[in-house]
Design a protein around this motif. Structure first.
Motif, PDB file in Angstrom:
ATOM      1  N   LEU A  63       0.826  -1.215   0.000  1.00  0.00           N
ATOM      2  CA  LEU A  63       0.000   0.000   0.000  1.00  0.00           C
ATOM      3  C   LEU A  63       0.852   1.254   0.000  1.00  0.00           C
ATOM      4  O   LEU A  63       0.651   2.161  -0.819  1.00  0.00           O
ATOM      5  N   ILE A  64       1.839   1.332   0.903  1.00  0.00           N
ATOM      6  CA  ILE A  64       2.608   2.577   0.962  1.00  0.00           C
ATOM      7  C   ILE A  64       3.650   2.650  -0.145  1.00  0.00           C
ATOM      8  O   ILE A  64       4.028   3.754  -0.571  1.00  0.00           O
ATOM      9  N   ARG A  65       4.097   1.508  -0.656  1.00  0.00           N
ATOM     10  CA  ARG A  65       5.068   1.536  -1.753  1.00  0.00           C
ATOM     11  C   ARG A  65       4.443   2.047  -3.047  1.00  0.00           C
ATOM     12  O   ARG A  65       5.154   2.503  -3.952  1.00  0.00           O
ATOM     13  N   LEU A  66       3.127   1.994  -3.133  1.00  0.00           N
ATOM     14  CA  LEU A  66       2.447   2.552  -4.301  1.00  0.00           C
ATOM     15  C   LEU A  66       2.496   4.071  -4.328  1.00  0.00           C
ATOM     16  O   LEU A  66       2.423   4.682  -5.402  1.00  0.00           O
ATOM     17  N   ILE A  67       2.617   4.694  -3.158  1.00  0.00           N
ATOM     18  CA  ILE A  67       2.473   6.149  -3.080  1.00  0.00           C
ATOM     19  C   ILE A  67       3.582   6.854  -3.849  1.00  0.00           C
ATOM     20  O   ILE A  67       3.330   7.823  -4.568  1.00  0.00           O
ATOM     21  N   ASN A  68       4.820   6.395  -3.686  1.00  0.00           N
ATOM     22  CA  ASN A  68       5.906   7.044  -4.435  1.00  0.00           C
ATOM     23  C   ASN A  68       6.432   6.162  -5.568  1.00  0.00           C
ATOM     24  O   ASN A  68       7.550   6.316  -6.034  1.00  0.00           O
ATOM     25  N   GLN A  69       5.582   5.231  -5.993  1.00  0.00           N
ATOM     26  CA  GLN A  69       5.835   4.387  -7.165  1.00  0.00           C
ATOM     27  C   GLN A  69       7.057   3.496  -7.021  1.00  0.00           C
ATOM     28  O   GLN A  69       7.732   3.195  -8.009  1.00  0.00           O
ATOM     29  N   LEU A  70       7.340   3.061  -5.801  1.00  0.00           N
ATOM     30  CA  LEU A  70       8.268   1.938  -5.669  1.00  0.00           C
ATOM     31  C   LEU A  70       7.621   0.676  -6.240  1.00  0.00           C
ATOM     32  O   LEU A  70       8.313  -0.257  -6.630  1.00  0.00           O
ATOM     33  N   GLU A  71       6.297   0.665  -6.246  1.00  0.00           N
ATOM     34  CA  GLU A  71       5.509  -0.354  -6.949  1.00  0.00           C
ATOM     35  C   GLU A  71       4.491   0.378  -7.815  1.00  0.00           C
ATOM     36  O   GLU A  71       3.866   1.340  -7.348  1.00  0.00           O
ATOM     37  N   PRO A  72       4.295  -0.031  -9.067  1.00  0.00           N
ATOM     38  CA  PRO A  72       3.312   0.638  -9.918  1.00  0.00           C
ATOM     39  C   PRO A  72       1.898   0.142  -9.631  1.00  0.00           C
ATOM     40  O   PRO A  72       1.689  -1.038  -9.336  1.00  0.00           O
TER      41      PRO A  72
END
Length: 272
Positions: A63-72
């Motif tokens: 969830l939080i890795r999506l915020i700065n696009q560490l995960e798309p």
């Protein structure tokens, strides 16, 4: 091992940091056929401290890795201050990551650089500060997390708690509006957890939006403005900490808290 001192805490001043909102709209993340997050809708208000709780494998870190696009993202959208972030690249993505600091579980410090150099690296190479200005800012941040005297030491010379405090200083170096913490104490020995949580407590409610994935129930109870409980890639409950910990509404949240707060109270089926 020296803990973060009370005098250092009083000296810490993060009041200049700005605030920003984060909003998930039907955010979905898939890995192949595996749906890790399923249509997340969540708004984090400017300056709010939100604790993300849930069992292992529930989708919290994703969830939080999506915020700065560490995960798309796979589907949906994430907005920062009302502006969509999906699909950013190049300079726009670097600008996003300057606004959104990230503190990892495993510190992710450069082993061959000193504490000071780990903090100044992005300031000189990404933000274009002159070495003297970058050093001054980095030393100030290390002082605020109680580590100015460790500026010349390599990560291997620091305790786990000290390394994580360097990582927090590094995340703060670009003066982000949002800072994300991905289980920042999970890699620490129990005696080192307190010093990191103390820094986070000092940072909370001082001008920055914080989203914290954590297993530290005391931090969530005492510091967070809101608890968000996730399981199976879905938000099952949101509530103020007092309400969540005293009377969780969702049965899955009730079972989770029983196991976390009273781990010896197990039913036979839990061991099957």
């Amino acid at each position: 091992m020296a803990f973060f001192s009370q005098s250092a805490a009083r000296a810490a001043d993060f009041s200049h940091l700005q605030q920003a909102s984060v909003e998930f709209r039907d955010a979905t993340k898939r890995y192949g056929d595996n749906r890790v997050l399923n249509g997340i809708n969540l708004r984090v208000n400017p300056g709010e401290v939100v604790a993300i709780l849930g069992p292992s494998g529930s989708g919290k870190s994703t969830l939080i890795r999506l915020i700065n696009q560490l995960e798309p993202l796979s589907e949906g959208e994430i907005y920062i201050d009302g502006k969509p972030t999906r699909g950013l690249s190049g300079r726009a993505l670097r600008a996003l990551r300057s606004r959104v600091g990230f503190v990892f579980q495993q510190f992710n410090l450069y082993a061959h650089l000193t504490a000071l150099e780990n903090v100044t690296l992005a300031l000189t190479h990404v933000h274009g500060l002159k070495p003297q200005a970058a050093t001054a800012r980095a030393l100030g941040l290390l002082a605020q997390v109680g580590l100015q005297d460790k500026a010349g030491e390599l990560p291997a010379q620091l305790s786990g708690g000290q390394q994580q405090r360097v990582a927090i200083a590094r995340a703060l170096a670009s003066e982000p509006q949002i800072i994300l913490f991905d289980e920042p104490t999970s890699a620490l020995d129990p005696e080192m957890i307190g010093e990191v949580l103390f820094v986070m407590k000092t940072l909370a409610h001082s001008g920055i939006t914080m989203i914290v994935v954590t297993h530290e129930m005391q931090f969530a109870r005492e510091i967070a403005d809101r608890v968000v409980f996730i399981d199976g890639g879905e938000i099952l409950e949101q509530a103020p900490p007092q309400q969540f910990f005293s009377a969780p509404a969702h049965p899955r949240a009730q079972r989770f808290l029983q196991k976390v707060l009273d781990p010896l109270h197990l039913e036979r089926k839990d061991l099957a």
